[in-house]
Design a protein around this motif. Structure first.
Motif, PDB file in Angstrom:
ATOM      1  N   LEU A   1     -18.037  32.044   0.449  1.00  0.00           N
ATOM      2  CA  LEU A   1     -16.954  32.303  -0.506  1.00  0.00           C
ATOM      3  C   LEU A   1     -16.144  33.522  -0.076  1.00  0.00           C
ATOM      4  O   LEU A   1     -14.943  33.602  -0.343  1.00  0.00           O
ATOM      5  CB  LEU A   1     -17.527  32.505  -1.918  1.00  0.00           C
TER       6      LEU A   1
ATOM      7  N   ARG B   1     -27.980  32.725  -2.376  1.00  0.00           N
ATOM      8  CA  ARG B   1     -26.883  33.567  -2.858  1.00  0.00           C
ATOM      9  C   ARG B   1     -26.170  34.267  -1.709  1.00  0.00           C
ATOM     10  O   ARG B   1     -24.948  34.337  -1.683  1.00  0.00           O
ATOM     11  CB  ARG B   1     -27.423  34.641  -3.807  1.00  0.00           C
TER      12      ARG B   1
ATOM     13  N   TYR C   1     -35.947  32.283  -1.765  1.00  0.00           N
ATOM     14  CA  TYR C   1     -35.019  31.199  -1.414  1.00  0.00           C
ATOM     15  C   TYR C   1     -33.724  31.365  -2.198  1.00  0.00           C
ATOM     16  O   TYR C   1     -32.638  31.082  -1.692  1.00  0.00           O
ATOM     17  CB  TYR C   1     -35.668  29.821  -1.641  1.00  0.00           C
TER      18      TYR C   1
ATOM     19  N   LEU D   1     -28.466  22.739 -10.076  1.00  0.00           N
ATOM     20  CA  LEU D   1     -27.302  23.328  -9.426  1.00  0.00           C
ATOM     21  C   LEU D   1     -27.017  24.699 -10.014  1.00  0.00           C
ATOM     22  O   LEU D   1     -27.226  24.939 -11.195  1.00  0.00           O
ATOM     23  CB  LEU D   1     -26.072  22.441  -9.654  1.00  0.00           C
TER      24      LEU D   1
ATOM     25  N   HIS E   1     -10.885  26.903  -0.470  1.00  0.00           N
ATOM     26  CA  HIS E   1     -11.193  28.089  -1.261  1.00  0.00           C
ATOM     27  C   HIS E   1     -10.399  29.284  -0.791  1.00  0.00           C
ATOM     28  O   HIS E   1     -10.772  29.983   0.143  1.00  0.00           O
ATOM     29  CB  HIS E   1     -12.693  28.401  -1.173  1.00  0.00           C
TER      30      HIS E   1
ATOM     31  N   ILE F   1     -14.453  23.180   2.132  1.00  0.00           N
ATOM     32  CA  ILE F   1     -13.999  23.295   0.747  1.00  0.00           C
ATOM     33  C   ILE F   1     -12.764  24.170   0.724  1.00  0.00           C
ATOM     34  O   ILE F   1     -12.648  25.133   1.465  1.00  0.00           O
ATOM     35  CB  ILE F   1     -15.090  23.909  -0.162  1.00  0.00           C
TER      36      ILE F   1
ATOM     37  N   ASP G   1     -30.799  40.413  -1.820  1.00  0.00           N
ATOM     38  CA  ASP G   1     -30.644  41.433  -2.862  1.00  0.00           C
ATOM     39  C   ASP G   1     -31.930  41.755  -3.615  1.00  0.00           C
ATOM     40  O   ASP G   1     -31.952  42.592  -4.516  1.00  0.00           O
ATOM     41  CB  ASP G   1     -29.545  41.028  -3.865  1.00  0.00           C
TER      42      ASP G   1
ATOM     43  N   ARG H   1     -33.568  21.264  -7.048  1.00  0.00           N
ATOM     44  CA  ARG H   1     -33.431  22.354  -8.007  1.00  0.00           C
ATOM     45  C   ARG H   1     -32.123  22.190  -8.771  1.00  0.00           C
ATOM     46  O   ARG H   1     -31.179  21.603  -8.268  1.00  0.00           O
ATOM     47  CB  ARG H   1     -33.432  23.673  -7.264  1.00  0.00           C
TER      48      ARG H   1
ATOM     49  N   LEU I   1     -14.483  25.091  -7.711  1.00  0.00           N
ATOM     50  CA  LEU I   1     -13.628  26.166  -7.196  1.00  0.00           C
ATOM     51  C   LEU I   1     -12.180  25.949  -7.631  1.00  0.00           C
ATOM     52  O   LEU I   1     -11.472  26.903  -7.968  1.00  0.00           O
ATOM     53  CB  LEU I   1     -13.749  26.237  -5.667  1.00  0.00           C
TER      54      LEU I   1
ATOM     55  N   LYS J   1     -24.034  31.805   0.232  1.00  0.00           N
ATOM     56  CA  LYS J   1     -22.890  31.439  -0.607  1.00  0.00           C
ATOM     57  C   LYS J   1     -21.834  32.530  -0.588  1.00  0.00           C
ATOM     58  O   LYS J   1     -20.635  32.255  -0.471  1.00  0.00           O
ATOM     59  CB  LYS J   1     -23.376  31.242  -2.048  1.00  0.00           C
TER      60      LYS J   1
ATOM     61  N   ALA K   1     -35.693  25.590   1.860  1.00  0.00           N
ATOM     62  CA  ALA K   1     -35.383  25.449   0.430  1.00  0.00           C
ATOM     63  C   ALA K   1     -33.963  25.917   0.139  1.00  0.00           C
ATOM     64  O   ALA K   1     -33.225  25.282  -0.627  1.00  0.00           O
ATOM     65  CB  ALA K   1     -36.391  26.245  -0.396  1.00  0.00           C
TER      66      ALA K   1
ATOM     67  N   ALA L   1     -27.324  20.593  -1.845  1.00  0.00           N
ATOM     68  CA  ALA L   1     -27.217  19.957  -3.165  1.00  0.00           C
ATOM     69  C   ALA L   1     -25.970  20.416  -3.889  1.00  0.00           C
ATOM     70  O   ALA L   1     -25.333  19.657  -4.618  1.00  0.00           O
ATOM     71  CB  ALA L   1     -28.458  20.275  -3.999  1.00  0.00           C
ATOM     72  N   GLU L   2     -25.596  21.657  -3.638  1.00  0.00           N
ATOM     73  CA  GLU L   2     -24.430  22.187  -4.336  1.00  0.00           C
ATOM     74  C   GLU L   2     -23.134  21.946  -3.588  1.00  0.00           C
ATOM     75  O   GLU L   2     -22.060  22.313  -4.065  1.00  0.00           O
ATOM     76  CB  GLU L   2     -24.612  23.681  -4.582  1.00  0.00           C
ATOM     77  N   GLY L   3     -23.225  21.370  -2.375  1.00  0.00           N
ATOM     78  CA  GLY L   3     -21.994  21.025  -1.666  1.00  0.00           C
ATOM     79  C   GLY L   3     -21.442  22.126  -0.779  1.00  0.00           C
ATOM     80  O   GLY L   3     -20.329  21.997  -0.249  1.00  0.00           O
ATOM     81  N   PHE L   4     -22.195  23.198  -0.556  1.00  0.00           N
ATOM     82  CA  PHE L   4     -21.685  24.270   0.301  1.00  0.00           C
ATOM     83  C   PHE L   4     -21.850  23.939   1.781  1.00  0.00           C
ATOM     84  O   PHE L   4     -21.073  24.398   2.605  1.00  0.00           O
ATOM     85  CB  PHE L   4     -22.400  25.598   0.002  1.00  0.00           C
TER      86      PHE L   4
ATOM     87  N   ARG M   1      -9.895  28.484  -9.793  1.00  0.00           N
ATOM     88  CA  ARG M   1      -8.571  28.938  -9.322  1.00  0.00           C
ATOM     89  C   ARG M   1      -7.518  28.677 -10.391  1.00  0.00           C
ATOM     90  O   ARG M   1      -6.678  29.524 -10.685  1.00  0.00           O
ATOM     91  CB  ARG M   1      -8.184  28.189  -8.028  1.00  0.00           C
TER      92      ARG M   1
ATOM     93  N   GLU N   1     -31.507  23.380   1.450  1.00  0.00           N
ATOM     94  CA  GLU N   1     -31.520  22.204   0.586  1.00  0.00           C
ATOM     95  C   GLU N   1     -30.684  22.458  -0.665  1.00  0.00           C
ATOM     96  O   GLU N   1     -29.904  21.615  -1.112  1.00  0.00           O
ATOM     97  CB  GLU N   1     -32.969  21.898   0.192  1.00  0.00           C
ATOM     98  N   GLN N   2     -30.838  23.645  -1.209  1.00  0.00           N
ATOM     99  CA  GLN N   2     -30.082  24.014  -2.404  1.00  0.00           C
ATOM    100  C   GLN N   2     -28.579  24.051  -2.092  1.00  0.00           C
ATOM    101  O   GLN N   2     -27.762  23.522  -2.850  1.00  0.00           O
ATOM    102  CB  GLN N   2     -30.564  25.390  -2.892  1.00  0.00           C
TER     103      GLN N   2
ATOM    104  N   LEU O   1     -18.628  20.886  -5.994  1.00  0.00           N
ATOM    105  CA  LEU O   1     -18.275  22.255  -5.647  1.00  0.00           C
ATOM    106  C   LEU O   1     -16.774  22.454  -5.464  1.00  0.00           C
ATOM    107  O   LEU O   1     -16.202  23.400  -6.013  1.00  0.00           O
ATOM    108  CB  LEU O   1     -19.052  22.700  -4.407  1.00  0.00           C
TER     109      LEU O   1
END
Lengths: 481, 481
Positions: free
Chosen positions: B24, B17, B12, A296, B79, B77, B6, A294, A267, B20, B53, B60-63, A271, B56-57, A263
């Motif tokens: 962000l 989203r 999930y 990415l 950003h 991170i 949304d 799941r 980013l 995130k 879930a 997995a994505e590093g957030f 940038r 977990e996602q 991640l």
């Protein structure tokens, strides 16, 4: 008059050709009278109808004139055989053709043919059940006759299905008007080159990188700038100071090394692209196959400045003979991409698009994906277990829990020894593929790409056993089996 | 914590989203602790499984980091939202894209939509019976799984069938290794441009000429050299002194004027090509449909110095949604063409190739051709008779007894009056298409292209009646109906 028929195709066509050759070769000169049809038929022992048909054809094409009955005469056509320059030696091809020859001359790993255990990568699994499903979808779609609207962009129903799929599985929010249907990922590269790159423009590629992209950009005349990858994917700190036009990445599963772009790096890359005002191409070629969690979320979903060109394909999850992929294109480039597609080949075959749209809508596609993922997961586990058992600590497994191949690094191997291993394995029926050809420079370490799509779990098990045996042998052990 | 879902896709994914976006967007900073899953589930009135879930996602994505139970924290991170340059305003597209925009901006005749009598040209006949036959062929071919060999060149079985067909119907002796399968004629143009042309190279086009070819060569950066045509096709005496790289012609049925390149001109053109060492592209787009005699032999069959690139298509004789055409390529260029095809999109869809090969082998294709030719011949006669009856000597019919459209020259019409006629006809439900846009300069006389594929004989009869009525009206007669 001596006429020899060549025996190819119908007799009247043979006779037409023979007389034409006589005229063009100068044996029958302008004004010469052709034999009466009846006489020629008798001479050649063919029916008079055949001769009449040949004469009629020659008349239609302007080789002879006059009417049947009053005689047929060779037309006064100005025909001096031109001095012959064998074409091969003269016309130099275009700069594109010369560059294309150069990129093609570079071999991407040797291909093993007819081996019992071929660990080739890049080809999808074969699913006999999918053939039947697809036959039904095609037959159903064959009634597709719609002809209006912007066909260049692709069938609207398919673009809608792709948007649903991307939102559900990849976190990408796209509208059908952002999507362009293309004939496979390779066409996405070629179109991107045409729309974005002039000769000499810089393109950043991962090191190692996918050869199809590298070849397309190199043939187009781009200056390639390889940037190192590590376990977190592209090392963004090493992106060039001189602004490239395009950065090509495989974030969800680096090809071929298998690392996942982290991640922070994603980013950082966005940038960089925004600061340097360049474009990012995200090739999501096998993100469908992840075995731990799941998939990415795609970079495209993090991209607030609309600089990411996203590419996905159906050839990997369905079968290679299908040529359908899709691009999600930044708004600023959309019209240019549609125009380039239109000028290149108008649009993709509509029946296959309609078949795929229905396959996705009826959820047959998702069912197939689940089935294929389950099967590939089992095969991957067989490979990993086999490696642990038979290769031990002589290899380091780069396990990304994704995709259709596993990369192993060979401990203590140089290039020559790797080639010896591959040759030794080949003789014993095991097809191994080296990492090295995917680098632009000689890599620091040697590795192999073990594709597990082409063999059953049983076959993979035996292949791993054989792999361990080959490693033993190269260690100076077993010798020849 | 305020999180708004949304409503798109599974819950999930919505929650993932939303979190995130909060990270962000800076609302959740690095090190911030996320709410316990149970609490968040209660707040949002969703199940705890959904929250788990999503976490977990995000992990997995590093957030986020940390384990469930001990709490989850936003990752540190780096950003900073980059200063936003809206992409649309900055990156200039490539020279190709700029040229492509320019050629696309030029409209090729207006399109009439939803008119009762649309005399559009270029689209093939619709054959409902063909749909059924094709559905069967596709279903049969869907089991095609062959994967080896040079796929870029096209399926061998199809290339063999094409060679048989060309020998039988076009007098062309070609071997399967000379044939390249492409995705429609337009791709043949684009490939030819890439293989033969650098920017600024000269390409001779017929005046008037086919817009698809003109656009492809212009977008590629070629310098276009239009050469006049008359009733015998291209006026070879007016070929330029400065050697072009390529001469693009439609010898068997000049598009759109309909004239046939005479034999002396064919030989003259080949002599010119050989003397000037340039290439000839023979676009044989609708030679299948001739109504007076057998089709004329192709130029390729007269070409002793291997300088003719022959192009034929299945889209016109089958249906437009099918994207398959073929090229017979000079030996000197063969490898370059195959490489360009490979780099552009690897190969054409294999199932459709296999289906077509079988359709040709089983003689279904020839049967279809005979049927289509008979039907088109009847329609053409209706048009010609209708013109004689209703338009009289106000038009001159350029009758080539071939193809899928008839050209009429309007006697005493200038451009403005032609446009007035088209507009008047449009209002009354008749779609007419002018010749003028197919010229690079304003033409000496005005004409119309009357396509007869889209209407039945009855419809064509009525259309011709209406056409006569419109001519009357423009002559100052009838006024509004």
């Amino acid at each position: 008059m001596f006429l020899e028929l060549d025996g190819q195709g119908p007799q009247y066509a043979q006779l037409t050709r023979a007389i034409k050759a006589a005229i063009l070769g100068g044996r029958l000169v302008a004004g010469a009278r052709l034999p009466p049809t009846r006489a020629l038929a008798r001479d050649l022992d063919i029916s008079r109808i055949t001769v009449l048909a040949a004469y009629e054809q020659l008349r239609a094409e302007g080789f002879i004139e006059g009417r049947v009955g009053s005689g047929s005469y060779v037309t006064a056509i100005e025909h001096k055989p031109a001095p012959r320059h064998p074409a091969r030696t003269i016309a130099a091809p275009s700069r594109y053709a010369r560059r294309a020859r150069a990129v093609q001359d570079r071999t991407i790993g040797l291909l093993h043919h007819g081996l019992r255990y071929d660990l080739q990568y890049g080809n999808p699994q074969v699913h006999p059940a999918l053939n039947d499903l697809w036959a039904r979808e095609l037959a159903r779609a064959a009634t597709y006759t719609g002809q209006s609207g912007s066909r260049a962009q692709g069938l609207l129903a398919l673009r809608q299905q792709i948007c649903d799929y991307l939102a559900r599985r990849r976190g990408v929010q796209a509208q059908p008007e952002d999507v362009l249907i293309v004939s496979g990922t390779q066409q996405a590269f070629a179109l991107t080159a045409r729309v974005l790159l002039d000769e000499g423009d810089r393109v950043v590629l991962e090191e190692p990188s996918y050869f199809g992209a590298r070849q397309a950009f190199a043939a187009h005349g781009a200056r390639l700038v390889p940037v190192r990858t590590d376990d977190e994917g592209l090392v963004c700190a090493e992106l060039p100071r001189q602004t490239p036009r395009l950065i090509y990445v495989t974030p969800s599963h680096q090809f071929p090394s298998g690392s996942v772009l982290s991640l922070p790096r994603r980013l950082e890359l966005l940038r960089y692209a925004n600061t340097h005002r360049c474009w990012v191409m995200e090739d999501d070629y096998d993100s469908e196959f992840r075995y731990d969690s799941r998939p990415l979320t795609a970079m495209r979903s993090l991209d607030s400045s609309d600089r990411v060109i996203y590419v996905g394909t159906f050839s990997k999850v369905m079968f290679g003979a299908l040529r359908l992929a899709y691009m999600v294109v930044p708004t600023a480039l959309r019209d240019d991409f549609i125009t380039a597609k239109y000028l290149g080949d108008f649009f993709c075959p509509m029946i296959e698009q309609a078949a795929l749209a229905h396959f996705m809508e009826s959820s047959g596609f998702e069912r197939h994906l689940r089935h294929a993922t389950k099967e590939l997961k089992a095969r991957r586990e067989t490979v990993i277990q086999g490696l642990h058992r038979h290769a031990g600590d002589r290899v380091e497994i780069a396990d990304s829990q994704a995709g259709m191949h596993v990369v192993v690094w060979l401990r203590g191997y140089n290039r020559a020894r790797t080639e010896a291993l591959i040759a030794y394995a080949h003789e014993r029926g095991l097809g191994l593929y080296p990492m090295a050809p995917h680098y632009s420079k000689a890599p620091a370490r040697q590795g192999l790409i073990l594709g597990y799509c082409g063999l059953s779990s049983t076959g993979l098990n035996e292949a791993m056993q054989l792999f361990g045996y080959c490693l033993d042998a190269l260690d100076g052990g077993a010798g020849s089996r």
